[in-house]
Design an enzyme around this catalytic site. Structure first.
Site, mmCIF file in Angstrom:
data_model
loop_
_atom_site.group_PDB
_atom_site.id
_atom_site.type_symbol
_atom_site.label_atom_id
_atom_site.label_comp_id
_atom_site.label_asym_id
_atom_site.label_seq_id
_atom_site.Cartn_x
_atom_site.Cartn_y
_atom_site.Cartn_z
ATOM 1 N N ARG A 30 0.796 -1.216 0.000
ATOM 2 C CA ARG A 30 0.000 0.000 0.000
ATOM 3 C C ARG A 30 0.836 1.277 0.000
ATOM 4 N NH1 ARG A 30 -4.895 0.353 3.955
ATOM 5 N NH2 ARG A 30 -3.707 1.693 5.358
ATOM 6 N N HIS A 76 -8.184 -3.407 -7.773
ATOM 7 C CA HIS A 76 -7.949 -2.719 -6.493
ATOM 8 C C HIS A 76 -9.263 -2.577 -5.730
ATOM 9 C CE1 HIS A 76 -5.136 -0.408 -4.038
ATOM 10 N NE2 HIS A 76 -6.054 0.513 -3.867
ATOM 11 N N TYR A 120 -16.736 14.449 -13.849
ATOM 12 C CA TYR A 120 -16.524 15.618 -14.709
ATOM 13 C C TYR A 120 -15.193 15.574 -15.457
ATOM 14 C CZ TYR A 120 -20.268 17.553 -11.826
ATOM 15 O OH TYR A 120 -21.449 17.746 -11.180
#
Length: 807
Positions: A30, A76, A120
């Protein structure tokens, strides 16, 4: 019914096991980057997912939400925000030296604004990101099943350039953190090539081609020693400062223009901090602060007042704001599945070793492909040479399978060759095709020899790696942004230039309230209605300048360093700042005295300390000047239950009188006490009887008058010369007659003049005012005059003097 299973386990074992597993996960999978491709798992998965989906630099942009969905769904299984944030960071030009993701839409800003929502924005891989994934389809790296075994993902990317150094990394895991700065692509590749050519090269050799970090935000690095230490050990400290220039404006005015700021500094916060210095009057000379950043580049303008010291103000900004910050290397990466603190040569070696593996795997893959094709071409050429027999054989066959079997049996073709022949299109049977096949056979032969040479010689293998690196450098390398300066500049700030010089009034109360007041506020109140709590009293008042410093001393032997310019401006009528809100004090610690210092460097100026148990100490005032003062500092080492009762400023030549509770007074020359350090405990000042303690320390001359007050309310005015000169550490003389019942015990004494008035407080908080000018001097053996009636208000417990007020 299924039987329930319970495990009776110690909590320590369970917690230890679970936390151990969790720690291993966040360290390996991680928070820390891989030493080979410089990526954390989430970053690798984002890039690989975009590559697999064809979301690459020469294709149109694609919605970021689609990519995030693919990453979460395939590789993931975590929160969408964490994936999107990682993806956004890879696209931010002020965070990443060579961006790996190109983004359309709002992807945040250097002011700390967040990116627009992923619905967006649009994204695709950048051209250089494709270099990290180049040849991944050629079995160059190991693949493992994804989390739900529906597909596979790479455990590392092929990485055609040393991304760990180029883009750096930052992360915090369990027990480990990493802080690797970005570097210049061309320099890193040159260093890798130097390391390939000479595996024994040192950090000094590498520093000839790699001059230090190269931050995306530019700036100036100071401290080549810190860079060298970091490259040798993995840890080191450098200073990063923004790029600022002083420009002349109209007559007598200048402005400071900042065009680059340190890495990972929030620009909006920096501008606000600079403007706060102006608003809070901590820095004189700034007229206006403007952020003029636009699409052409970063620009912060600090307009100065007329005749302001621009150089001095810029130095202060370096010191007091994030225009200059320290950067600490901590080059930890995952190497061989373990976190390791790595030096520059070790990082380069890990990358080169990875490239050897990648190029070997790629060459083996290409060799097999070429050999398979060569085999087919040989079959086709043989078939064309006996074309009529081949056609006849095929026409006589029942189906495709039969045709293949007949070809294999009759002409000794292999299965792949027979498949290629029966799949041949008729137009290929032209006369020109044989020449094309002969040409292809020659090219394949040449390619096979090259690949075999690479696999058979490490020298050739390394040459291939170098060629690839040079190609990446030529294609993507740009101009270096960060300047490296060898020495860390020592910033000297002339505070008198920085601080608005203003005459002010500073007051300190007994209960620990301090305030700075302007003369305007004082005059508006006519000096009346001083803001103070009921029962509190004024300990000290100073008419001083903002360039002065206040030293506040406590009974525990600590002191507080308080530059006047840093004190907030508080009205005369308002309560001051409580000292415990400025620095942390013990609950039973109280203010004893305050001293105003204009210049610490004055010669022959000492602080003289007296403690309750009779210890004394003399220290040069200059030793109490400090740079850091966010907490209380040690003024004298007070031992056990002892406490400080008096602090005096002296010139080293005065007489000292110590008075004890049992009415002993000892007078000695200050020269007897040698100056010692700040943290020392001092020497014995007076030889005390059992149960006795010091109540007052005074500096005196023969002409001084003393006013001594006892617990019984008896007050005696006497001249200092009445007390004979003796030596330090003696018992001293009795200054009240011994009486058997209710003996005289001194509670306070002050050196007084006609301008003073004395206050005495009793056990029941009754306050008596004594005017010393109304008293006649007495000799040493007198017991004074009973001026205070203690029968109703209780014994006297505290005595202090104040200046007489006018009128």
């Amino acid at each position: 019914m299924q039987a329930e299973k319970f495990h009776d386990l110690p909590l320590e074992d369970v917690i230890g096991d679970r936390f151990g597993r969790y720690s291993k996960y966040i360290i390996q999978d991680r928070a820390l980057p891989d030493a080979r491709d410089g990526l954390k798992p989430v970053q690798r998965r984002i890039l690989y997912s975009m590559y697999v989906e064809g979301n690459v630099h020469d294709k149109p942009f694609r919605k970021a939400a689609k990519t995030v969905g693919n990453v979460i769904g395939n590789y993931h299984p975590h929160g969408d925000s964490s994936v999107y944030e990682a993806m956004v960071r890879l696209s931010q030009t002020w965070k990443v030296r060579n961006v790996l993701v190109e983004m359309h839409g709002n992807n945040g800003s250097i002011d700390g604004d967040p990116a627009a929502a992923m619905r967006y924005t649009e994204a695709r891989l950048s051209p250089i990101a494709s270099e990290l994934l180049r040849d991944i389809e050629k079995n160059t790296v190991e693949f493992v099943p994804n989390f739900d075994d529906t597909s596979e993902e790479p455990i590392v990317l092929p990485a055609s350039f040393p991304n760990l150094l180029v883009n750096g990394s930052t992360g915090i895991s369990a027990g480990y953190a990493t802080e690797i700065p970005p570097h210049h692509l061309g320099e890193v590749i040159d260093a890798a090539i130097m390391r390939i050519d000479n595996a024994e090269c040192t950090v000094d050799d590498l520093l000839q081609v790699i001059s230090g970090p190269d931050f995306p935000t530019g700036g100036i690095i100071q401290g080549i020693d810190g860079i060298k230490r970091a490259y040798e050990t993995g840890r080191g400290k450098i200073i990063i400062r923004g790029k600022a220039a002083i420009e002349d404006m109209r007559v007598g005015r200048q402005q400071i223009v900042i065009t680059e700021i340190p890495y990972e500094v929030n620009k909006a916060n920096l501008v606000k901090k600079i403007d706060d210095l102006r608003i809070e009057k901590k820095l004189d000379g700034i007229a206006e602060v403007r952020d003029e950043t636009d699409r052409t580049g970063l620009r912060i303008v600090i307009e100065l007042k007329k005749d302001a010291n621009a150089e001095g103000i810029l130095n202060y900004l370096y010191k007091a704001t994030d225009l200059q910050i320290p950067y600490n290397f901590n080059m930890v990466a995952i190497h061989n599945r373990r976190p390791k603190l790595m030096s520059l040569p070790q990082i380069l070696d890990a990358y080169i070793s990875h490239q050897k593996e990648v190029v070997t795997n790629r060459s083996e893959y290409e060799l097999k492909k070429a050999q398979d094709r060569q085999h087919i071409v040989e079959g086709l050429m043989k078939a064309l040479s006996i074309l009529d027999e081949v056609i006849t054989t095929i026409r006589a066959s029942k189906d495709k399978r039969d045709a293949k079997d007949n070809l294999i049996a009759k002409f000794a073709f292999t299965e792949p060759q027979a498949e290629a022949i029966v799949s041949l299109q008729l137009y290929r049977l032209t006369n020109t095709d044989i020449t094309a096949l002969q040409k292809e056979a020659e090219e394949l032969n040449k390619k096979i020899q090259e690949l075999q040479a690479i696999l058979g010689s490490e020298k050739k293998l390394l040459q291939v790696i170098k060629t690839d690196l040079k190609r990446v450098k030529k294609t993507y390398s740009d101009v270096r942004r960060t300047v490296v300066e060898h020495e860390i500049q020592d910033i000297k700030i002339d505070m008198e230039v920085m601080i608005p010089q203003e005459d002010v009034i500073v007051t300190v109360t007994k209960e620990g309230y301090v305030k700075r007041t302007s003369w305007r506020s004082y005059n508006a109140s006519n000096g009346k209605d001083f803001g103070m709590k009921e029962g509190d009293r004024l300990l000290a008042r100073f008419d001083i300048n903002t360039t002065d410093t206040l030293l506040l001393f406590t009974n525990k032997g600590n002191y507080i360093y308080l530059p006047v310019y840093e004190m907030p401006d508080i009205r005369w009528k308002d309560l001051g700042q409580y000292i415990a809100n400025i620095v942390t004090l013990d609950r039973d610690e109280e203010l004893l005295t305050a001293i105003d210092v204009k210049n610490f460097e004055e010669d022959n100026r000492f602080l003289f300390f007296v403690t309750k148990n009779g210890m004394i100490k003399k220290t040069e005032l200059k030793q109490y000047k400090v740079q850091r003062y966010s907490r209380s500092l040690v003024a004298i080492n007070v031992k056990g239950d002892d406490e400080v009762i008096d602090i005096m400023t002296t010139d080293g030549t005065q007489d000292i009188i110590l008075m004890t509770h049992m009415a002993y007074a000892l007078r000695f020359k200050e020269e007897e006490v040698s100056p010692i350090g700040v943290r020392a405990a001092g020497v014995k000042g007076i030889n005390l009887k059992d149960g006795d303690y010091v109540v007052k320390g005074l500096t005196v001359t023969d002409a001084d008058a003393l006013l001594v007050v006892t617990q019984r309310g008896a007050v005696k005015k006497m001249h200092a010369k009445e007390i004979d000169l003796s030596n330090r550490a003696k018992r001293g003389h009795l200054i009240f007659k011994e009486v058997k019942t209710n003996p005289y015990r001194i509670v306070g004494a002050e050196a007084i003049s006609e301008q003073h008035i004395l206050y005495a407080k009793s056990e029941k908080n009754a306050l008596e005012v004594i005017d010393p000018s109304s008293l006649k001097p007495r000799d040493r053996y007198s017991n004074g005059s009973p001026l205070i009636d203690t029968s109703s208000s209780g014994n006297v417990v505290e005595v202090w003097k104040e200046q007489k007020t006018e009128g």
